[in-house]
Design a protein around this motif. Structure first.
Motif, short mmCIF file in Angstrom:
data_model
loop_
_atom_site.label_atom_id
_atom_site.label_comp_id
_atom_site.label_asym_id
_atom_site.label_seq_id
_atom_site.Cartn_x
_atom_site.Cartn_y
_atom_site.Cartn_z
N GLU A 1 65.84 31.47 113.68
CA GLU A 1 65.83 30.28 114.63
C GLU A 1 65.91 30.82 116.03
O GLU A 1 65.30 30.21 117.06
N LEU A 2 66.50 32.16 116.31
CA LEU A 2 66.51 32.66 117.66
C LEU A 2 64.95 33.17 118.04
O LEU A 2 64.70 33.04 119.30
N LEU A 3 64.40 33.74 116.99
CA LEU A 3 63.00 34.21 117.55
C LEU A 3 62.05 33.01 117.68
O LEU A 3 61.36 33.03 118.70
N ALA A 4 62.17 31.86 116.90
CA ALA A 4 61.35 30.66 117.14
C ALA A 4 61.73 30.24 118.58
O ALA A 4 60.75 29.76 119.40
N TRP B 1 72.87 31.89 125.88
CA TRP B 1 74.41 31.71 125.18
C TRP B 1 74.37 32.01 123.79
O TRP B 1 75.06 32.50 123.09
N SER B 2 73.49 31.23 123.30
CA SER B 2 73.24 31.11 121.58
C SER B 2 72.87 32.65 120.98
O SER B 2 73.67 32.94 120.16
N ASP C 1 63.21 42.70 121.24
CA ASP C 1 64.74 43.12 121.31
C ASP C 1 65.27 42.31 120.28
O ASP C 1 66.07 43.07 119.34
N LEU C 2 65.04 41.00 119.81
CA LEU C 2 65.79 40.52 118.95
C LEU C 2 65.06 40.79 117.30
O LEU C 2 66.05 40.94 116.47
N LEU C 3 64.01 40.92 117.21
CA LEU C 3 63.53 41.85 116.04
C LEU C 3 63.92 42.86 115.67
O LEU C 3 64.51 43.42 114.53
N ALA C 4 64.48 43.80 116.87
CA ALA C 4 65.06 45.14 116.50
C ALA C 4 66.40 45.09 115.98
O ALA C 4 67.06 46.02 115.40
#
Length: 208
Positions: A91-94, A197-198, A82-85
């Motif tokens: 930083e969020l992916l890691a 939250w981030s 979802d984040l990649l999309a």
């Protein structure tokens, strides 16, 4: 927390190679328990004072928790997609990848505690095959925020608070193994709540 000063929990990862694959789901390998000469012996003394029904009920609760943590591995894996999309920050992916690995630890710890309640030692308790699924990955940020609100802002935060209460209550047992498990679960779930939250903050306020 002054009561927690006697216990320290850190994650340990062995070097990855084929020879190190043990295929063990009931495992305490992610814990390092300090200031306890023989935590397993201490644990066995603890469960000897429990009735068979209490031990069985506790084992079943931890088995169900293990299955839930096992399913959470898939949830965080999907969240990575979802984040990649939505072209999320690295930083969020890691952070999400770290959370995925922590859910594997949580499943192993839960199955290990369940097995200790049943037999007093680690056994071959493990989850079955994960059900087949079809995934739909989109780049709708609004839908992702709505899902994160329930699954992350609410569920992960409530889980972190509940584990904090259980961690504090576990000090009454004076069992380092149990205290250490709850400590790690609490710390990790708090991190997962902060991740949610981030992520919502990033989705809401990033530059278009």
């Amino acid at each position: 927390d002054p009561l927690a000063e006697n216990y320290f929990v850190t994650a340990s990862l062995d070097s990855c190679s084929a020879s190190n694959i043990k295929d063990t789901w009931a495992s305490l390998s992610s814990l390092i328990i300090s200031k306890s000469a023989d935590p397993v012996k201490n644990w066995k003394f603890y469960i000897e004072n429990l009735t068979p029904k209490v031990r069985n009920d506790c084992a079943e609760q931890w088995e169900q928790a293990g299955l839930g943590e096992h399913a959470s591995v898939a949830s965080f894996a999907k969240f990575t997609l979802d984040l990649l999309a939505v072209a999320a920050a690295p930083e969020l992916l890691a952070w999400t990848q770290k959370a995925t690995a922590e859910e594997i630890d949580h499943a192993q710890l839960s199955f290990a505690v369940a097995s200790y309640f049943r037999t007093g030692e680690e056994n071959q308790l493990r989850p079955g095959h994960f059900p087949s699924h079809q995934l739909s990955i989109g780049n709708d940020k609004v839908s992702l925020v709505k899902r994160l609100t329930i699954e992350g802002l609410v569920n992960e935060t409530v889980s972190a608070v509940e584990l904090s209460i259980r961690r504090d209550a576990s000090f009454c047992t004076n069992i380092p193994l149990l205290i250490s498990v709850f400590e790690k679960l609490m710390v990790d779930e708090t991190s997962h709540s902060l991740l949610a939250w981030s992520s919502v903050y990033w989705l809401a306020f990033q530059d278009e």
